[in-house]
Design a protein around this motif. Sequence first.
Motif, short mmCIF file in Angstrom:
data_model
loop_
_atom_site.label_atom_id
_atom_site.label_comp_id
_atom_site.label_asym_id
_atom_site.label_seq_id
_atom_site.Cartn_x
_atom_site.Cartn_y
_atom_site.Cartn_z
N GLU A 67 0.90 -0.97 0.04
CA GLU A 67 -0.19 0.05 -0.16
C GLU A 67 0.93 1.32 -0.07
O GLU A 67 0.50 2.35 -0.66
N ALA A 71 0.81 4.17 -2.82
CA ALA A 71 0.71 5.65 -2.31
C ALA A 71 1.72 6.63 -2.84
O ALA A 71 1.63 7.59 -3.17
N ARG A 95 -1.07 6.78 3.04
CA ARG A 95 -1.87 5.87 2.30
C ARG A 95 -3.39 6.25 2.65
O ARG A 95 -3.91 5.99 1.72
N CYS A 96 -3.66 6.92 3.57
CA CYS A 96 -4.99 7.47 4.02
C CYS A 96 -5.35 8.20 2.99
O CYS A 96 -6.57 8.35 2.21
N HIS A 98 -4.02 8.64 -0.23
CA HIS A 98 -4.10 7.95 -1.38
C HIS A 98 -5.45 7.21 -1.66
O HIS A 98 -6.33 7.48 -2.57
N GLN A 99 -5.81 6.41 -0.62
CA GLN A 99 -7.23 5.71 -0.66
C GLN A 99 -8.32 6.85 -0.56
O GLN A 99 -9.37 6.64 -1.51
N SER A 102 -8.56 8.43 -4.27
CA SER A 102 -8.80 7.77 -5.32
C SER A 102 -10.37 7.18 -4.96
O SER A 102 -10.91 7.36 -6.26
N ALA A 103 -10.96 7.18 -4.00
CA ALA A 103 -12.17 6.65 -3.89
C ALA A 103 -13.14 8.13 -4.03
O ALA A 103 -14.09 7.99 -4.81
N ARG A 139 -9.88 9.53 7.55
CA ARG A 139 -9.79 8.14 6.88
C ARG A 139 -11.27 7.26 6.61
O ARG A 139 -11.34 6.58 5.90
#
Length: 165
Positions: A67, A71, A95-96, A98-99, A102-103, A139
């Motif tokens: 992950e 990221a 990482r948060c 990026h997630q 993306s979402a 997050r």
Amino acid sequence: MAVKTKWTLEHACGHTKIVDLSDRPADRRAGYARWLAGRACSDCWMASRDNDAEEKATWLKNKRAEEQAEADAWAEQYRMLALDGTDRAVAWGSRCRHQLMSAAYSALVLEGDTTESEWEAVEDAARTVTRAGWWLDQREAEPADLPELLQAAANDDRSTENPYA
């Protein structure tokens, strides 16, 4: 005649043990003994649990590294600024970010009615939020709420070009 309290169980793992069920009500001992026999003995269960913990820790470490690599590549591709905070917070925050980004892109552009130029404004706003803790706090946010959340970010959450500010 009293209901027996000590039961000899042949566990599913193949071990045989004598267990004392005197702490159970008399009418529930037989059912509990049958349930116990269908499981691994406590020694085998503890051994498998320890192995599972090691396997889980290894899996989690590998998953986090994967992950993190995704990221980092994403942040470089989209020219996201480095985050500020402790090493652990920066890694988790990136990482948060990026997630969530993306979402949000999927929710707003691919599935919603946000145009690419409107999304670029969201990306520009996201670039300025460099406090890792802010991304950690978001997050669990709904991806579609990201533009509003970015507008609400405080000055302390944003980077500045002035190193003396």
